[in-house]
Design a protein around this motif. Structure first.
Motif, PDB file in Angstrom:
ATOM      1  N   ILE A  37       0.871  -1.184   0.000  1.00 43.51           N
ATOM      2  CA  ILE A  37       0.000   0.000   0.000  1.00 43.51           C
ATOM      3  C   ILE A  37       0.899   1.222   0.000  1.00 43.51           C
ATOM      4  N   LEU A  38       0.674   2.081  -0.979  1.00 46.71           N
ATOM      5  CA  LEU A  38       1.374   3.367  -1.026  1.00 46.71           C
ATOM      6  C   LEU A  38       0.457   4.417  -0.410  1.00 46.71           C
ATOM      7  N   TYR A  39       0.972   5.186   0.522  1.00 47.97           N
ATOM      8  CA  TYR A  39       0.234   6.319   1.074  1.00 47.97           C
ATOM      9  C   TYR A  39       0.886   7.584   0.552  1.00 47.97           C
ATOM     10  N   HIS A  40       0.145   8.360  -0.222  1.00 48.67           N
ATOM     11  CA  HIS A  40       0.654   9.609  -0.776  1.00 48.67           C
ATOM     12  C   HIS A  40       0.389  10.720   0.231  1.00 48.67           C
ATOM     13  N   ILE A  41       1.438  11.403   0.635  1.00 49.76           N
ATOM     14  CA  ILE A  41       1.339  12.450   1.654  1.00 49.76           C
ATOM     15  C   ILE A  41       1.795  13.772   1.050  1.00 49.76           C
ATOM     16  N   GLU A  42       0.925  14.778   1.121  1.00 47.12           N
ATOM     17  CA  GLU A  42       1.303  16.108   0.631  1.00 47.12           C
ATOM     18  C   GLU A  42       2.294  16.741   1.594  1.00 47.12           C
ATOM     19  N   SER A  43       3.046  17.706   1.116  1.00 43.02           N
ATOM     20  CA  SER A  43       4.131  18.301   1.901  1.00 43.02           C
ATOM     21  C   SER A  43       3.659  18.909   3.217  1.00 43.02           C
ATOM     22  N   ASP A  44       2.398  19.359   3.276  1.00 40.24           N
ATOM     23  CA  ASP A  44       1.891  19.934   4.521  1.00 40.24           C
ATOM     24  C   ASP A  44       1.435  18.852   5.502  1.00 40.24           C
ATOM     25  N   GLY A  45       1.447  17.601   5.059  1.00 41.44           N
ATOM     26  CA  GLY A  45       1.064  16.484   5.918  1.00 41.44           C
ATOM     27  C   GLY A  45      -0.425  16.367   6.171  1.00 41.44           C
ATOM     28  N   MET A  46      -1.221  17.208   5.528  1.00 39.95           N
ATOM     29  CA  MET A  46      -2.656  17.238   5.806  1.00 39.95           C
ATOM     30  C   MET A  46      -3.438  16.201   4.998  1.00 39.95           C
ATOM     31  N   ASN A  47      -3.041  15.934   3.784  1.00 40.94           N
ATOM     32  CA  ASN A  47      -3.773  14.992   2.937  1.00 40.94           C
ATOM     33  C   ASN A  47      -2.993  13.696   2.796  1.00 40.94           C
ATOM     34  N   LEU A  48      -3.705  12.598   2.963  1.00 45.30           N
ATOM     35  CA  LEU A  48      -3.118  11.270   2.886  1.00 45.30           C
ATOM     36  C   LEU A  48      -4.079  10.383   2.113  1.00 45.30           C
ATOM     37  N   ARG A  49      -3.596   9.811   1.029  1.00 44.93           N
ATOM     38  CA  ARG A  49      -4.440   8.919   0.225  1.00 44.93           C
ATOM     39  C   ARG A  49      -3.733   7.591   0.063  1.00 44.93           C
ATOM     40  N   SER A  50      -4.493   6.517   0.168  1.00 43.64           N
ATOM     41  CA  SER A  50      -3.900   5.191   0.023  1.00 43.64           C
ATOM     42  C   SER A  50      -4.089   4.659  -1.385  1.00 43.64           C
ATOM     43  N   HIS A  51      -3.165   3.830  -1.787  1.00 44.20           N
ATOM     44  CA  HIS A  51      -3.207   3.216  -3.112  1.00 44.20           C
ATOM     45  C   HIS A  51      -2.708   1.775  -2.982  1.00 44.20           C
ATOM     46  N   PRO A  52      -3.633   0.815  -2.861  1.00 44.94           N
ATOM     47  CA  PRO A  52      -3.213  -0.585  -2.767  1.00 44.94           C
ATOM     48  C   PRO A  52      -2.731  -1.105  -4.122  1.00 44.94           C
ATOM     49  N   ILE A  53      -1.669  -1.876  -4.096  1.00 46.61           N
ATOM     50  CA  ILE A  53      -1.113  -2.477  -5.300  1.00 46.61           C
ATOM     51  C   ILE A  53      -0.924  -3.967  -5.034  1.00 46.61           C
ATOM     52  N   ASN A  54      -1.426  -4.793  -5.934  1.00 48.76           N
ATOM     53  CA  ASN A  54      -1.366  -6.252  -5.791  1.00 48.76           C
ATOM     54  C   ASN A  54      -2.053  -6.744  -4.522  1.00 48.76           C
ATOM     55  N   TRP A  55      -2.964  -5.966  -3.995  1.00 47.48           N
ATOM     56  CA  TRP A  55      -3.548  -6.307  -2.707  1.00 47.48           C
ATOM     57  C   TRP A  55      -4.274  -7.651  -2.729  1.00 47.48           C
ATOM     58  N   TYR A  56      -4.864  -7.986  -3.860  1.00 46.17           N
ATOM     59  CA  TYR A  56      -5.607  -9.238  -3.943  1.00 46.17           C
ATOM     60  C   TYR A  56      -4.807 -10.342  -4.623  1.00 46.17           C
ATOM     61  N   SER A  57      -3.565 -10.105  -4.950  1.00 44.48           N
ATOM     62  CA  SER A  57      -2.774 -11.097  -5.670  1.00 44.48           C
ATOM     63  C   SER A  57      -2.562 -12.366  -4.844  1.00 44.48           C
ATOM     64  N   SER A  58      -2.333 -12.226  -3.546  1.00 43.67           N
ATOM     65  CA  SER A  58      -2.100 -13.409  -2.721  1.00 43.67           C
ATOM     66  C   SER A  58      -3.370 -14.234  -2.569  1.00 43.67           C
ATOM     67  N   ILE A  59      -4.527 -13.597  -2.642  1.00 40.80           N
ATOM     68  CA  ILE A  59      -5.798 -14.307  -2.540  1.00 40.80           C
ATOM     69  C   ILE A  59      -6.041 -15.080  -3.823  1.00 40.80           C
ATOM     70  N   THR A  60      -5.861 -14.427  -4.971  1.00 36.73           N
ATOM     71  CA  THR A  60      -6.158 -15.073  -6.239  1.00 36.73           C
ATOM     72  C   THR A  60      -5.127 -16.149  -6.592  1.00 36.73           C
ATOM     73  N   GLN A  61      -3.892 -16.018  -6.113  1.00 33.83           N
ATOM     74  CA  GLN A  61      -2.887 -17.027  -6.391  1.00 33.83           C
ATOM     75  C   GLN A  61      -3.184 -18.328  -5.664  1.00 33.83           C
ATOM     76  N   GLY A  62      -3.809 -18.247  -4.529  1.00 37.15           N
ATOM     77  CA  GLY A  62      -4.100 -19.432  -3.737  1.00 37.15           C
ATOM     78  C   GLY A  62      -5.347 -20.168  -4.190  1.00 37.15           C
ATOM     79  N   LYS A  63      -6.167 -19.560  -5.020  1.00 40.30           N
ATOM     80  CA  LYS A  63      -7.411 -20.170  -5.474  1.00 40.30           C
ATOM     81  C   LYS A  63      -7.276 -20.697  -6.880  1.00 40.30           C
TER      82      LYS A  63
END
Length: 96
Positions: free
Chosen positions: A68-94
């Motif tokens: 998960i990448l969390y993008h943080i603006e320089s003022d530290g006020m805004n934080l947005r998450s960006h999951p990458i491959n988050w479901y890959s471990s689930i789909t690989q096992g099925k």
């Protein structure tokens, strides 16, 4: 050994992000093996960066570990998450 290869690939992925958008990323900070803070330079909107990254991220991803990448603006006020491959471990096992 496999974990070390994945970590190396993730670091290369972050390097590619920084190279793709020069002057946008201040630094990366690993909070855990799967949580990475992306500190953006002053004046860079986390929403704009997320929009640009989400459109192009697939061509940079060459690892299977979920992060998960969390993008943080320089003022530290805004934080947005960006999951990458988050479901890959689930789909690989099925099998379908």
């Amino acid at each position: 050994m496999e974990n070390l290869k994945e970590e190396t690939k993730i670091k290369a992925f972050l390097t590619r992000i920084k190279a793709e958008w020069p002057g946008v990323v201040e630094r990366f900070e690993f909070k855990t093996g799967s949580v990475i803070y992306v500190h953006l330079k002053e004046g860079i909107s986390s929403m704009d960066f997320l929009g640009k990254l989400s459109r192009q991220v697939e061509r940079f991803v060459d690892f299977s570990m979920p992060i998960i990448l969390y993008h943080i603006e320089s003022d530290g006020m805004n934080l947005r998450s960006h999951p990458i491959n988050w479901y890959s471990s689930i789909t690989q096992g099925k099998s379908f």
